[in-house]
Design a protein around this motif. Structure first.
Motif, PDB file in Angstrom:
ATOM      1  N   MET A 184       0.046   1.848   8.332  1.00 48.80           N
ATOM      2  CA  MET A 184       0.106   3.086   8.695  1.00 48.80           C
ATOM      3  C   MET A 184       1.234   3.808   8.345  1.00 48.80           C
ATOM      4  O   MET A 184       2.509   3.222   8.305  1.00 48.80           O
ATOM      5  CB  MET A 184      -0.072   3.189  10.249  1.00 48.80           C
ATOM      6  N   PRO A 185       1.264   4.797   8.000  1.00 48.37           N
ATOM      7  CA  PRO A 185       2.629   5.450   7.337  1.00 48.37           C
ATOM      8  C   PRO A 185       3.780   5.647   8.289  1.00 48.37           C
ATOM      9  O   PRO A 185       3.201   5.941   9.678  1.00 48.37           O
ATOM     10  CB  PRO A 185       2.100   7.082   6.927  1.00 48.37           C
ATOM     11  N   ARG A 186       5.012   5.439   8.230  1.00 50.41           N
ATOM     12  CA  ARG A 186       6.041   5.425   9.205  1.00 50.41           C
ATOM     13  C   ARG A 186       7.142   6.051   8.635  1.00 50.41           C
ATOM     14  O   ARG A 186       7.514   5.942   7.456  1.00 50.41           O
ATOM     15  CB  ARG A 186       6.201   4.181   9.528  1.00 50.41           C
ATOM     16  N   ILE A 216       2.871  -1.405   4.466  1.00 48.48           N
ATOM     17  CA  ILE A 216       1.932  -2.303   3.487  1.00 48.48           C
ATOM     18  C   ILE A 216       0.964  -1.514   2.896  1.00 48.48           C
ATOM     19  O   ILE A 216       0.362  -0.560   3.424  1.00 48.48           O
ATOM     20  CB  ILE A 216       1.347  -3.234   4.341  1.00 48.48           C
ATOM     21  N   PRO A 217       0.595  -1.576   1.525  1.00 48.15           N
ATOM     22  CA  PRO A 217       0.092  -0.826   0.808  1.00 48.15           C
ATOM     23  C   PRO A 217      -1.595  -0.865   1.478  1.00 48.15           C
ATOM     24  O   PRO A 217      -2.037  -1.795   1.704  1.00 48.15           O
ATOM     25  CB  PRO A 217      -0.097  -1.278  -0.460  1.00 48.15           C
ATOM     26  N   PHE A 218      -2.091   0.404   1.625  1.00 51.65           N
ATOM     27  CA  PHE A 218      -3.312   0.458   2.251  1.00 51.65           C
ATOM     28  C   PHE A 218      -4.249  -0.311   1.302  1.00 51.65           C
ATOM     29  O   PHE A 218      -5.406  -0.744   1.969  1.00 51.65           O
ATOM     30  CB  PHE A 218      -3.647   1.932   2.297  1.00 51.65           C
ATOM     31  N   TRP A 219      -4.285  -0.346   0.011  1.00 50.57           N
ATOM     32  CA  TRP A 219      -5.261  -1.102  -0.567  1.00 50.57           C
ATOM     33  C   TRP A 219      -5.462  -2.370  -0.538  1.00 50.57           C
ATOM     34  O   TRP A 219      -6.447  -2.985  -0.417  1.00 50.57           O
ATOM     35  CB  TRP A 219      -5.166  -0.695  -2.370  1.00 50.57           C
ATOM     36  N   LEU A 220      -4.290  -3.148  -0.076  1.00 51.47           N
ATOM     37  CA  LEU A 220      -4.211  -4.382   0.327  1.00 51.47           C
ATOM     38  C   LEU A 220      -4.911  -4.722   1.621  1.00 51.47           C
ATOM     39  O   LEU A 220      -5.660  -5.581   1.642  1.00 51.47           O
ATOM     40  CB  LEU A 220      -2.886  -4.898   0.342  1.00 51.47           C
ATOM     41  N   THR A 221      -4.558  -3.715   2.619  1.00 52.83           N
ATOM     42  CA  THR A 221      -5.237  -3.673   3.806  1.00 52.83           C
ATOM     43  C   THR A 221      -6.757  -3.705   3.567  1.00 52.83           C
ATOM     44  O   THR A 221      -7.532  -4.311   4.355  1.00 52.83           O
ATOM     45  CB  THR A 221      -4.756  -2.829   4.789  1.00 52.83           C
ATOM     46  N   THR A 222      -7.257  -2.876   2.949  1.00 56.06           N
ATOM     47  CA  THR A 222      -8.785  -2.525   2.474  1.00 56.06           C
ATOM     48  C   THR A 222      -9.402  -3.893   2.024  1.00 56.06           C
ATOM     49  O   THR A 222     -10.475  -4.261   2.540  1.00 56.06           O
ATOM     50  CB  THR A 222      -8.959  -1.464   1.596  1.00 56.06           C
ATOM     51  N   VAL A 223      -8.668  -4.621   1.071  1.00 62.58           N
ATOM     52  CA  VAL A 223      -9.341  -5.649   0.345  1.00 62.58           C
ATOM     53  C   VAL A 223      -9.389  -6.856   1.652  1.00 62.58           C
ATOM     54  O   VAL A 223     -10.475  -7.720   1.641  1.00 62.58           O
ATOM     55  CB  VAL A 223      -8.225  -6.249  -0.692  1.00 62.58           C
TER      56      VAL A 223
END
Length: 265
Positions: free
Chosen positions: A160-162, A168-175
């Protein structure tokens, strides 16, 4: 197929009848009034199990301990569920909201400590289950569930943006999340269509969990000490690659498990 005598008590046997010293055996009928030997530090009585086809007439036949009664008391369904290993797993799940709260209130040192403790419980519960001979059906469900809840929650919260650090990159969390959803949905579909549910983690799956735990640990440490942040992108791509490879590999792993099940069915 095994026959279990739930009221049998373990006696310590000597040598003879081809037995090794310290083996467990049923005592002869005229000696069954003797007190049992307490043979473990846990002061446990064992339920005995004899495999089908063994000679039962021979009083010296060797038996093996099948289940434990902690403290010498008959085990109940609750004590069989609340093993020490399962309690450790539940502690890991209870640490998840503590970790989230620590990150939310910008207490990253506390979050790192909680995360390390949670990661150690992941190693400890499996070790306890093996050392204490306490594998349970509940544990096989709770352990991976606790892992997924812990990791998915950490990736979501830390992506989450802080204002205080780059997430952490959102694309990595999505994967990471998509891989787990893919495996869970696939397992559910296989169970519905075939009834098969004996899924086991693959070596790549265990490596994937270890890499993700390591990434979160390093990420928190770099944000606390403000050093070595330049290595994070490499860890992001490594985590991404392991997640993709382990997800593809699990398709073949699950297929092999299903085929083995059909052969032995």
């Amino acid at each position: 197929m095994a026959t279990v005598w739930p009221d049998a008590i373990v006696y310590q046997s000597g040598t003879g009848h081809g037995r090794a010293p310290g083996a467990f055996s049923m005592p002869p009928r005229d000696h069954r009034h003797r007190a049992p030997v307490w043979f473990t530090p846990r002061s446990a009585v064992a339920v005995l199990e004899k495999t089908e086809g063994e000679e039962t007439a021979d009083p010296g036949v060797t038996w093996r301990a099948a289940h434990w009664w902690p403290g010498g008391r008959r085990s109940t369904p609750m004590t069989r569920l609340l093993t020490l290993a399962n309690i450790v797993t539940l502690v890991r799940m209870a640490l998840i909201p503590v970790f989230v709260s620590s990150v939310f209130y910008q207490q990253l040192p506390t979050a790192l400590i909680v995360w390390v403790i949670a990661g150690l419980t992941d190693l400890l519960d499996g070790l306890l289950a093996r050392l204490l001979d306490q594998p349970t059906a509940l544990g096989t469900i709770l352990d991976p569930m606790a892992d997924k809840l812990l990791l998915v929650t950490a990736f979501v919260v830390l992506s989450m943006p802080r204002p205080d650090f780059h997430p952490i990159p959102f694309w990595l969390t999505t994967v990471v999340i998509s891989r787990d959803v893919f495996i869970v949905v696939g397992a559910i579909l296989i169970f519905i269509t075939t009834g098969f549910r004996q899924f086991r983690p693959s070596m790549l799956g265990k490596l994937n969990t270890l890499v993700q735990l390591g990434l979160i640990t390093v990420f928190l440490a770099t944000r606390i000490f403000h050093r070595y942040t330049e290595y994070l992108p490499a860890l992001y791509y490594l985590t991404f690659a392991i997640a993709i490879l382990s997800g593809i590999h699990y398709i073949f792993h699950a297929t092999r498990l299903l085929n083995e099940h059909n052969i032995h069915a």
